[in-house]
Design a protein around this motif. Structure first.
Motif, PDB file in Angstrom:
ATOM      1  N   ALA A  65     -30.700 -40.838  10.831  1.00  0.00           N
ATOM      2  CA  ALA A  65     -29.731 -40.576   9.764  1.00  0.00           C
ATOM      3  C   ALA A  65     -29.753 -41.688   8.719  1.00  0.00           C
ATOM      4  O   ALA A  65     -29.637 -41.430   7.512  1.00  0.00           O
ATOM      5  CB  ALA A  65     -28.330 -40.432  10.357  1.00  0.00           C
ATOM      6  N   ASP A  66     -29.937 -42.923   9.170  1.00  0.00           N
ATOM      7  CA  ASP A  66     -30.005 -44.054   8.245  1.00  0.00           C
ATOM      8  C   ASP A  66     -31.213 -43.915   7.319  1.00  0.00           C
ATOM      9  O   ASP A  66     -31.135 -44.212   6.122  1.00  0.00           O
ATOM     10  CB  ASP A  66     -30.083 -45.359   9.046  1.00  0.00           C
ATOM     11  N   ALA A  67     -32.335 -43.447   7.872  1.00  0.00           N
ATOM     12  CA  ALA A  67     -33.536 -43.274   7.063  1.00  0.00           C
ATOM     13  C   ALA A  67     -33.322 -42.250   5.953  1.00  0.00           C
ATOM     14  O   ALA A  67     -33.805 -42.421   4.832  1.00  0.00           O
ATOM     15  CB  ALA A  67     -34.713 -42.863   7.950  1.00  0.00           C
ATOM     16  N   ILE A  68     -32.580 -41.188   6.261  1.00  0.00           N
ATOM     17  CA  ILE A  68     -32.299 -40.152   5.262  1.00  0.00           C
ATOM     18  C   ILE A  68     -31.210 -40.593   4.295  1.00  0.00           C
ATOM     19  O   ILE A  68     -31.367 -40.517   3.064  1.00  0.00           O
ATOM     20  CB  ILE A  68     -31.885 -38.835   5.956  1.00  0.00           C
ATOM     21  N   LEU A  69     -30.092 -41.056   4.805  1.00  0.00           N
ATOM     22  CA  LEU A  69     -28.909 -41.277   3.970  1.00  0.00           C
ATOM     23  C   LEU A  69     -28.940 -42.596   3.218  1.00  0.00           C
ATOM     24  O   LEU A  69     -28.379 -42.695   2.119  1.00  0.00           O
ATOM     25  CB  LEU A  69     -27.648 -41.207   4.838  1.00  0.00           C
ATOM     26  N   ASN A  70     -29.566 -43.627   3.778  1.00  0.00           N
ATOM     27  CA  ASN A  70     -29.456 -44.963   3.194  1.00  0.00           C
ATOM     28  C   ASN A  70     -30.781 -45.556   2.713  1.00  0.00           C
ATOM     29  O   ASN A  70     -30.762 -46.488   1.911  1.00  0.00           O
ATOM     30  CB  ASN A  70     -28.842 -45.931   4.203  1.00  0.00           C
ATOM     31  N   ARG A  71     -31.914 -45.054   3.188  1.00  0.00           N
ATOM     32  CA  ARG A  71     -33.182 -45.729   2.908  1.00  0.00           C
ATOM     33  C   ARG A  71     -34.158 -44.886   2.079  1.00  0.00           C
ATOM     34  O   ARG A  71     -35.105 -45.414   1.528  1.00  0.00           O
ATOM     35  CB  ARG A  71     -33.853 -46.117   4.231  1.00  0.00           C
ATOM     36  N   PHE A  72     -33.917 -43.593   1.988  1.00  0.00           N
ATOM     37  CA  PHE A  72     -34.910 -42.667   1.462  1.00  0.00           C
ATOM     38  C   PHE A  72     -35.312 -42.986   0.025  1.00  0.00           C
ATOM     39  O   PHE A  72     -36.471 -42.813  -0.358  1.00  0.00           O
ATOM     40  CB  PHE A  72     -34.379 -41.234   1.559  1.00  0.00           C
ATOM     41  N   TYR A  73     -34.381 -43.428  -0.812  1.00  0.00           N
ATOM     42  CA  TYR A  73     -34.688 -43.728  -2.206  1.00  0.00           C
ATOM     43  C   TYR A  73     -34.837 -45.220  -2.472  1.00  0.00           C
ATOM     44  O   TYR A  73     -35.459 -45.622  -3.462  1.00  0.00           O
ATOM     45  CB  TYR A  73     -33.620 -43.135  -3.127  1.00  0.00           C
ATOM     46  N   VAL A  74     -34.269 -46.044  -1.608  1.00  0.00           N
ATOM     47  CA  VAL A  74     -34.347 -47.491  -1.803  1.00  0.00           C
ATOM     48  C   VAL A  74     -35.768 -47.989  -1.561  1.00  0.00           C
ATOM     49  O   VAL A  74     -36.334 -48.741  -2.376  1.00  0.00           O
ATOM     50  CB  VAL A  74     -33.365 -48.201  -0.844  1.00  0.00           C
ATOM     51  N   GLU A  75     -36.357 -47.585  -0.460  1.00  0.00           N
ATOM     52  CA  GLU A  75     -37.633 -48.168  -0.056  1.00  0.00           C
ATOM     53  C   GLU A  75     -38.802 -47.757  -0.948  1.00  0.00           C
ATOM     54  O   GLU A  75     -39.654 -48.592  -1.262  1.00  0.00           O
ATOM     55  CB  GLU A  75     -37.879 -47.868   1.423  1.00  0.00           C
ATOM     56  N   PRO A  76     -38.872 -46.512  -1.434  1.00  0.00           N
ATOM     57  CA  PRO A  76     -39.939 -46.210  -2.402  1.00  0.00           C
ATOM     58  C   PRO A  76     -39.847 -47.060  -3.663  1.00  0.00           C
ATOM     59  O   PRO A  76     -40.878 -47.449  -4.233  1.00  0.00           O
ATOM     60  CB  PRO A  76     -39.717 -44.730  -2.707  1.00  0.00           C
ATOM     61  N   ALA A  77     -38.629 -47.355  -4.122  1.00  0.00           N
ATOM     62  CA  ALA A  77     -38.480 -48.190  -5.322  1.00  0.00           C
ATOM     63  C   ALA A  77     -39.060 -49.582  -5.108  1.00  0.00           C
ATOM     64  O   ALA A  77     -39.541 -50.221  -6.046  1.00  0.00           O
ATOM     65  CB  ALA A  77     -37.007 -48.283  -5.717  1.00  0.00           C
ATOM     66  N   LEU A  78     -39.026 -50.061  -3.872  1.00  0.00           N
ATOM     67  CA  LEU A  78     -39.566 -51.380  -3.543  1.00  0.00           C
ATOM     68  C   LEU A  78     -41.062 -51.348  -3.261  1.00  0.00           C
ATOM     69  O   LEU A  78     -41.652 -52.394  -2.952  1.00  0.00           O
ATOM     70  CB  LEU A  78     -38.836 -51.939  -2.317  1.00  0.00           C
ATOM     71  N   GLY A  79     -41.663 -50.174  -3.345  1.00  0.00           N
ATOM     72  CA  GLY A  79     -43.078 -50.061  -3.047  1.00  0.00           C
ATOM     73  C   GLY A  79     -43.380 -49.905  -1.574  1.00  0.00           C
ATOM     74  O   GLY A  79     -44.541 -50.030  -1.151  1.00  0.00           O
ATOM     75  N   LEU A  80     -42.360 -49.592  -0.765  1.00  0.00           N
ATOM     76  CA  LEU A  80     -42.534 -49.470   0.677  1.00  0.00           C
ATOM     77  C   LEU A  80     -42.815 -48.040   1.115  1.00  0.00           C
ATOM     78  O   LEU A  80     -43.080 -47.797   2.299  1.00  0.00           O
ATOM     79  CB  LEU A  80     -41.270 -49.982   1.395  1.00  0.00           C
ATOM     80  N   GLY A  81     -42.746 -47.098   0.202  1.00  0.00           N
ATOM     81  CA  GLY A  81     -42.915 -45.698   0.569  1.00  0.00           C
ATOM     82  C   GLY A  81     -41.691 -45.156   1.274  1.00  0.00           C
ATOM     83  O   GLY A  81     -40.681 -45.837   1.450  1.00  0.00           O
ATOM     84  N   TYR A  82     -41.775 -43.903   1.682  1.00  0.00           N
ATOM     85  CA  TYR A  82     -40.667 -43.269   2.392  1.00  0.00           C
ATOM     86  C   TYR A  82     -40.573 -43.803   3.828  1.00  0.00           C
ATOM     87  O   TYR A  82     -41.591 -44.153   4.438  1.00  0.00           O
ATOM     88  CB  TYR A  82     -40.861 -41.753   2.434  1.00  0.00           C
ATOM     89  N   PRO A  83     -39.370 -43.852   4.393  1.00  0.00           N
ATOM     90  CA  PRO A  83     -39.191 -44.342   5.772  1.00  0.00           C
ATOM     91  C   PRO A  83     -39.563 -43.280   6.802  1.00  0.00           C
ATOM     92  O   PRO A  83     -38.711 -42.762   7.535  1.00  0.00           O
ATOM     93  CB  PRO A  83     -37.702 -44.694   5.812  1.00  0.00           C
ATOM     94  N   LEU A  84     -40.840 -42.960   6.872  1.00  0.00           N
ATOM     95  CA  LEU A  84     -41.287 -41.838   7.690  1.00  0.00           C
ATOM     96  C   LEU A  84     -41.519 -42.208   9.153  1.00  0.00           C
ATOM     97  O   LEU A  84     -41.721 -41.316   9.979  1.00  0.00           O
ATOM     98  CB  LEU A  84     -42.551 -41.234   7.089  1.00  0.00           C
ATOM     99  N   ALA A  85     -41.508 -43.487   9.483  1.00  0.00           N
ATOM    100  CA  ALA A  85     -41.660 -43.859  10.889  1.00  0.00           C
ATOM    101  C   ALA A  85     -40.532 -43.262  11.722  1.00  0.00           C
ATOM    102  O   ALA A  85     -40.745 -42.842  12.867  1.00  0.00           O
ATOM    103  CB  ALA A  85     -41.678 -45.379  11.038  1.00  0.00           C
ATOM    104  N   GLU A  86     -39.331 -43.201  11.148  1.00  0.00           N
ATOM    105  CA  GLU A  86     -38.191 -42.609  11.848  1.00  0.00           C
ATOM    106  C   GLU A  86     -38.146 -41.090  11.665  1.00  0.00           C
ATOM    107  O   GLU A  86     -37.392 -40.415  12.364  1.00  0.00           O
ATOM    108  CB  GLU A  86     -36.877 -43.220  11.341  1.00  0.00           C
ATOM    109  N   LEU A  87     -38.907 -40.580  10.703  1.00  0.00           N
ATOM    110  CA  LEU A  87     -38.863 -39.150  10.374  1.00  0.00           C
ATOM    111  C   LEU A  87     -40.280 -38.593  10.295  1.00  0.00           C
ATOM    112  O   LEU A  87     -40.706 -38.082   9.251  1.00  0.00           O
ATOM    113  CB  LEU A  87     -38.136 -38.943   9.040  1.00  0.00           C
ATOM    114  N   PRO A  88     -41.044 -38.665  11.366  1.00  0.00           N
ATOM    115  CA  PRO A  88     -42.455 -38.246  11.294  1.00  0.00           C
ATOM    116  C   PRO A  88     -42.637 -36.788  10.912  1.00  0.00           C
ATOM    117  O   PRO A  88     -43.649 -36.427  10.303  1.00  0.00           O
ATOM    118  CB  PRO A  88     -42.974 -38.529  12.703  1.00  0.00           C
ATOM    119  N   ALA A  89     -41.664 -35.939  11.233  1.00  0.00           N
ATOM    120  CA  ALA A  89     -41.813 -34.520  10.909  1.00  0.00           C
ATOM    121  C   ALA A  89     -41.815 -34.277   9.405  1.00  0.00           C
ATOM    122  O   ALA A  89     -42.327 -33.257   8.935  1.00  0.00           O
ATOM    123  CB  ALA A  89     -40.692 -33.715  11.567  1.00  0.00           C
ATOM    124  N   LEU A  90     -41.249 -35.213   8.657  1.00  0.00           N
ATOM    125  CA  LEU A  90     -41.227 -35.047   7.206  1.00  0.00           C
ATOM    126  C   LEU A  90     -42.567 -35.380   6.566  1.00  0.00           C
ATOM    127  O   LEU A  90     -42.830 -34.979   5.430  1.00  0.00           O
ATOM    128  CB  LEU A  90     -40.139 -35.926   6.583  1.00  0.00           C
TER     129      LEU A  90
END
Length: 465
Positions: A246-271
């Motif tokens: 839930a944290d990956a979706i609600l809190n990290r999904f847009y923050v981390e791409p802006a930093l050049g880290l890409g989407y937080p897919l380690a927690e959401l592999p199905a995405l």
């Protein structure tokens, strides 16, 4: 521990916020085109009591009165959004001069009252003409949005120094394209994923468009919705894992791409394989942008439990009502400490920019008697939330401002006019304005009054419901 305005530093920004569709009204005035919220509110059953924003707080006609009240409270800053369809009725192409003139006058009126204008380019009201072409699910929206940003920067950039690109992309994408409870009212996983990716690209591209036009003067940021998340059963492996997802979706999904880290897919592999349908080579680089600030927009915490009925995320939020905790008229838990927690979480990223709380508030009932509007719970929440910001600042978080949501009562999206967040009460039948007790408390605080509530958890003064 007592605290006062001076504890935050001389350069701290003290403001309140508003949004175009929620306040302006004048929905067909002087060449404005329709937006997806104009369309959505015409559909029966989408909004409580079938209400709409066609008049709202009538800010379009009463902005000088509202800015006078903001100045009287002692605010130093005012955050507002522009209605894309007021400036570009078709979303692209010809500029509506009269619509752009309105924002010109609004900016000048802010500056005349020593209120620094903070302009948000997009607060959810996409032009209907662009929705007819797919809206956020059409990759062309990245270019459309950049062109709109350029128009605004060229007209207002000589006076507006603070810009926010998007307001809470996860909310307008998720609620509008997956849950269907906000405009445009879609419920489709593919629509959600394509809109989510295009919003990520637009977030960065909009920043680049502003910086290209205003390389030396603009402070460019964007804003993120966020919630402090805790597991329903601490220590339970399934609930702990659900909380991370839930944290990956609600809190990290847009923050981390802006930093050049890409989407937080380690927690959401199905995405991963789903998003690959919409990503193109080079998008990881295009999603990154070096923002000058992030706007942290927090109202509550959420308690998360494992759910086998929600694929991809496998997590559900446990409502505050079920947990027996105090909650607001929105059903959100009263938990001001969540602001502190999210400031700490976002500041922990390497290369995180300056943070500002660009929205923070609570919806509680108002009681009008003898020409006064009493709102003790909102006043207590405001006091506690500001205390939590200072707590974070004292622990080294680079946080530079606090904006209360909202300056006035307004149209609260799918909830209509029921919940009230404003520092200023509005009688929607007469449009009469009255500064509430919470606004008067803010005025006293900004005038130098000392707050005596503690900072440890920030709930000392809250009125329990």
């Amino acid at each position: 521990m007592p605290f006062s305005r001076g504890d935050f530093g001389a350069d701290f920004h003290w403001g309140a916020a508003a949004a175009a569709y929620q306040t302006e009204g004048a929905w067909q005035h002087q060449g404005k085109g329709p937006s997806i919220w104009d369309d959505f509110t015409r559909r029966k059953g989408t909004i409580r009591r079938n209400e709409h924003g066609r008049v709202a707080a009538d800010f379009y006609n009463r902005y000088e009165t509202d800015l006078d009240l903001a100045q009287g409270i002692g605010l130093t800053d005012f955050r507002f959004s522009a209605a894309w369809a007021r400036v570009l009725p078709a979303g692209t192409g010809s500029v509506n001069r009269r619509g752009l003139d309105f924002y010109d006058r609004l900016v000048d009126a802010c500056l005349e009252r020593d209120l620094r204008p903070w302009l948000t380019l997009y607060h959810w009201d996409l032009p209907s003409a662009l929705q007819a072409q797919g809206g956020w699910t059409n990759r062309n929206i990245v270019g459309w949005f950049a062109d709109y940003a350029q128009v605004m920067a060229r007209r207002l950039g000589d006076r507006v120094q603070h810009w926010a690109v998007l307001n809470e992309p996860m909310v307008f994408v998720g609620a509008g394209h997956l849950l269907g409870v906000h405009a445009p009212g879609r419920r489709h996983l593919g629509a959600f994923l394509s809109a989510a990716h295009h919003a990520t690209l637009a977030q960065a591209e909009g920043g680049r468009a502003l910086r290209a036009e205003l390389p030396d003067t603009a402070q460019i940021g964007t804003t993120f919705s966020c919630s402090y998340l805790t597991p329903h059963r601490p220590g339970n492996p399934k609930d702990e894992a659900a909380t991370r997802r839930a944290d990956a979706i609600l809190n990290r999904f847009y923050v981390e791409p802006a930093l050049g880290l890409g989407y937080p897919l380690a927690e959401l592999p199905a995405l991963r394989w789903l998003l690959e349908r919409y990503q193109k080579p080079g998008d990881d680089q295009r999603m990154a942008f070096d923002f000058d600030f992030w706007g942290v927009q927090n109202y509550t915490r959420e308690v998360v439990k494992f759910s086998p009925w929600l694929p991809l995320q496998w997590a559900a939020l446990v409502p505050a009502k079920q947990r027996g905790v105090p909650y607001t008229d929105m059903g959100w838990e009263v938990f001001p400490e969540s602001i502190y927690q999210m400031l700490k979480q976002f500041s922990a990223y390497p290369n995180a920019p300056k943070l500002l709380v660009t929205e923070s508030g609570s919806a509680f009932p108002d009681v009008s008697t003898g020409g006064r509007v009493h709102d003790p719970a909102r006043r207590a929440y405001l006091q506690a939330a500001i205390g939590q910001v200072l707590r974070a600042q004292r622990e080294g978080v680079d946080v530079g401002g606090y904006f209360s949501w909202s300056l006035t009562d307004n149209f609260e999206w799918a909830e209509g006019y029921g919940p009230r967040f404003g520092l200023i009460h509005i009688d929607y039948e007469t449009q009469e304005r009255t500064v509430k007790d919470s606004g008067l408390w803010y005025q006293d605080f900004l005038g130098g009054a000392t707050v005596t509530a503690g900072l440890s958890h920030g709930q000392d003064a809250l009125t329990r419901r």
